[in-house]
Design a protein around this motif. Structure first.
Motif, PDB file in Angstrom:
ATOM      1  N   SER A   1       0.856  -1.182   0.000  1.00 22.69           N
ATOM      2  CA  SER A   1       0.000   0.000   0.000  1.00 22.69           C
ATOM      3  C   SER A   1       0.891   1.229   0.000  1.00 22.69           C
ATOM      4  CB  SER A   1      -0.887  -0.011   1.252  1.00 22.69           C
ATOM      5  OG  SER A   1      -1.511   1.237   1.446  1.00 22.69           O
ATOM      6  N   ALA A   2       0.350   2.325  -0.509  1.00 21.02           N
ATOM      7  CA  ALA A   2       1.080   3.588  -0.504  1.00 21.02           C
ATOM      8  C   ALA A   2       0.824   4.392   0.775  1.00 21.02           C
ATOM      9  CB  ALA A   2       0.693   4.422  -1.718  1.00 21.02           C
ATOM     10  N   LEU A   3      -0.008   3.861   1.651  1.00 23.21           N
ATOM     11  CA  LEU A   3      -0.367   4.574   2.870  1.00 23.21           C
ATOM     12  C   LEU A   3       0.458   4.076   4.041  1.00 23.21           C
ATOM     13  CD1 LEU A   3      -4.256   4.562   2.519  1.00 23.21           C
ATOM     14  CD2 LEU A   3      -2.662   6.380   1.896  1.00 23.21           C
ATOM     15  N   ALA A   4       1.159   4.981   4.714  1.00 26.02           N
ATOM     16  CA  ALA A   4       1.993   4.592   5.846  1.00 26.02           C
ATOM     17  C   ALA A   4       1.176   3.951   6.960  1.00 26.02           C
ATOM     18  CB  ALA A   4       2.741   5.818   6.371  1.00 26.02           C
ATOM     19  N   ALA A   5      -0.057   4.396   7.131  1.00 26.98           N
ATOM     20  CA  ALA A   5      -0.899   3.882   8.210  1.00 26.98           C
ATOM     21  C   ALA A   5      -1.260   2.405   8.023  1.00 26.98           C
ATOM     22  CB  ALA A   5      -2.168   4.712   8.314  1.00 26.98           C
ATOM     23  N   ASP A   6      -1.074   1.879   6.815  1.00 28.34           N
ATOM     24  CA  ASP A   6      -1.415   0.483   6.532  1.00 28.34           C
ATOM     25  C   ASP A   6      -0.320  -0.494   6.969  1.00 28.34           C
ATOM     26  OD1 ASP A   6      -3.221   1.065   3.392  1.00 28.34           O
ATOM     27  OD2 ASP A   6      -3.862   1.126   5.498  1.00 28.34           O
ATOM     28  N   TYR A   7       0.827   0.008   7.400  1.00 28.92           N
ATOM     29  CA  TYR A   7       1.957  -0.858   7.719  1.00 28.92           C
ATOM     30  C   TYR A   7       2.050  -1.117   9.206  1.00 28.92           C
ATOM     31  CZ  TYR A   7       3.152  -0.750   2.903  1.00 28.92           C
ATOM     32  OH  TYR A   7       3.090  -0.918   1.542  1.00 28.92           O
ATOM     33  N   ASP A   8       2.446  -2.342   9.535  1.00 30.13           N
ATOM     34  CA  ASP A   8       2.478  -2.799  10.922  1.00 30.13           C
ATOM     35  C   ASP A   8       3.854  -2.691  11.559  1.00 30.13           C
ATOM     36  OD1 ASP A   8       0.454  -4.996   9.329  1.00 30.13           O
ATOM     37  OD2 ASP A   8      -0.339  -3.970  11.103  1.00 30.13           O
ATOM     38  N   TYR A   9       4.885  -2.768  10.762  1.00 32.82           N
ATOM     39  CA  TYR A   9       6.247  -2.771  11.289  1.00 32.82           C
ATOM     40  C   TYR A   9       7.122  -1.818  10.475  1.00 32.82           C
ATOM     41  CZ  TYR A   9       4.320  -7.172  12.982  1.00 32.82           C
ATOM     42  OH  TYR A   9       3.503  -8.118  13.548  1.00 32.82           O
ATOM     43  N   TRP A  10       8.069  -1.189  11.179  1.00 31.42           N
ATOM     44  CA  TRP A  10       8.955  -0.217  10.554  1.00 31.42           C
ATOM     45  C   TRP A  10      10.392  -0.432  11.012  1.00 31.42           C
ATOM     46  CZ3 TRP A  10       7.358   3.541   7.087  1.00 31.42           C
ATOM     47  CH2 TRP A  10       5.970   3.690   6.937  1.00 31.42           C
ATOM     48  N   GLY A  11      11.326  -0.163  10.124  1.00 32.32           N
ATOM     49  CA  GLY A  11      12.725  -0.134  10.494  1.00 32.32           C
ATOM     50  C   GLY A  11      13.103   1.245  11.013  1.00 32.32           C
ATOM     51  N   GLN A  12      14.367   1.382  11.409  1.00 35.38           N
ATOM     52  CA  GLN A  12      14.862   2.645  11.953  1.00 35.38           C
ATOM     53  C   GLN A  12      15.275   3.623  10.861  1.00 35.38           C
ATOM     54  OE1 GLN A  12      14.886   3.564  15.307  1.00 35.38           O
ATOM     55  NE2 GLN A  12      13.576   1.757  15.376  1.00 35.38           N
ATOM     56  N   GLY A  13      15.551   3.102   9.677  1.00 37.94           N
ATOM     57  CA  GLY A  13      15.900   3.978   8.562  1.00 37.94           C
ATOM     58  C   GLY A  13      17.386   4.025   8.270  1.00 37.94           C
ATOM     59  N   THR A  14      17.707   4.424   7.046  1.00 35.04           N
ATOM     60  CA  THR A  14      19.081   4.623   6.626  1.00 35.04           C
ATOM     61  C   THR A  14      19.154   5.942   5.858  1.00 35.04           C
ATOM     62  OG1 THR A  14      20.968   3.616   5.466  1.00 35.04           O
ATOM     63  CG2 THR A  14      18.806   3.288   4.466  1.00 35.04           C
ATOM     64  N   GLN A  15      20.175   6.730   6.147  1.00 34.27           N
ATOM     65  CA  GLN A  15      20.285   8.075   5.561  1.00 34.27           C
ATOM     66  C   GLN A  15      20.850   8.002   4.143  1.00 34.27           C
ATOM     67  OE1 GLN A  15      19.542  11.289   6.940  1.00 34.27           O
ATOM     68  NE2 GLN A  15      19.935  11.928   4.818  1.00 34.27           N
ATOM     69  N   VAL A  16      20.182   8.694   3.246  1.00 33.93           N
ATOM     70  CA  VAL A  16      20.674   8.868   1.879  1.00 33.93           C
ATOM     71  C   VAL A  16      20.852  10.361   1.639  1.00 33.93           C
ATOM     72  CG1 VAL A  16      20.105   8.660  -0.575  1.00 33.93           C
ATOM     73  CG2 VAL A  16      19.630   6.765   0.991  1.00 33.93           C
ATOM     74  N   THR A  17      22.054  10.747   1.256  1.00 38.38           N
ATOM     75  CA  THR A  17      22.343  12.145   0.978  1.00 38.38           C
ATOM     76  C   THR A  17      22.903  12.262  -0.436  1.00 38.38           C
ATOM     77  OG1 THR A  17      22.845  12.561   3.312  1.00 38.38           O
ATOM     78  CG2 THR A  17      23.600  14.197   1.711  1.00 38.38           C
ATOM     79  N   VAL A  18      22.262  13.094  -1.243  1.00 39.16           N
ATOM     80  CA  VAL A  18      22.683  13.281  -2.629  1.00 39.16           C
ATOM     81  C   VAL A  18      23.185  14.712  -2.784  1.00 39.16           C
ATOM     82  CG1 VAL A  18      22.032  13.116  -5.055  1.00 39.16           C
ATOM     83  CG2 VAL A  18      20.920  11.638  -3.358  1.00 39.16           C
ATOM     84  N   SER A  19      24.443  14.844  -3.131  1.00 40.68           N
ATOM     85  CA  SER A  19      25.036  16.168  -3.290  1.00 40.68           C
ATOM     86  C   SER A  19      24.927  16.631  -4.741  1.00 40.68           C
ATOM     87  CB  SER A  19      26.498  16.137  -2.858  1.00 40.68           C
ATOM     88  OG  SER A  19      27.243  15.274  -3.695  1.00 40.68           O
ATOM     89  N   SER A  20      24.799  17.934  -4.905  1.00 39.93           N
ATOM     90  CA  SER A  20      24.657  18.492  -6.259  1.00 39.93           C
ATOM     91  C   SER A  20      25.998  18.824  -6.873  1.00 39.93           C
ATOM     92  CB  SER A  20      23.783  19.746  -6.205  1.00 39.93           C
ATOM     93  OG  SER A  20      24.343  20.680  -5.309  1.00 39.93           O
TER      94      SER A  20
END
Length: 124
Positions: free
Chosen positions: A105-124
């Motif tokens: 689903s495209a809706l965040a509220a539909d998800y039951d479990y989440w990870g902590q995340g990983t940072q992505v930084t794109v420089s110009s």
């Protein structure tokens, strides 16, 4: 207890590529929909891509179509996000999510479990 651990983020120049991974433990990964979301500082969490339980159905945000590809390996209990032609506006923390449903689903509220995340930084 389901745990999701993202990896693969980093600093890359515009036009470059990164491949994110999300390793799952516990739960019923092979019958669950999976997704990637992202959140930039001061902005709301934004849908990026989703994939169904067997990988046969995928969906993408318009902003990443043609550049990002979501895939999964149920044997390894891992979902991937291949990101090509990266732009500075792709800079964000990327989070993996798992849903107790065959389809994503495209809706965040539909998800039951989440990870902590990983940072992505794109420089110009």
């Amino acid at each position: 207890q389901v745990q999701l651990v993202e990896s693969g983020g980093g600093l890359v120049q515009a036009g470059g590529s990164l491949r994110l991974s999300c390793a799952a433990s516990g739960g019923t990964f092979s019958t669950d929909g999976m997704a990637w979301f992202r959140q930039a500082p001061g902005k709301e969490r934004e849908f990026v891509a989703t994939i169904s339980w067997g990988g046969g159905r995928t969906d993408y945000a318009d902003s990443v179509k043609g550049r990002f590809t979501i895939s999964r390996n149920n044997t390894k209990k891992t979902v991937y996000l291949q990101m090509n032609s990266l732009k500075p506006e792709d800079t964000a923390v990327y989070l993996c999510a798992q849903r107790r449903n065959l389809f994503g689903s495209a809706l965040a509220a539909d998800y039951d479990y989440w990870g902590q995340g990983t940072q992505v930084t794109v420089s110009s």
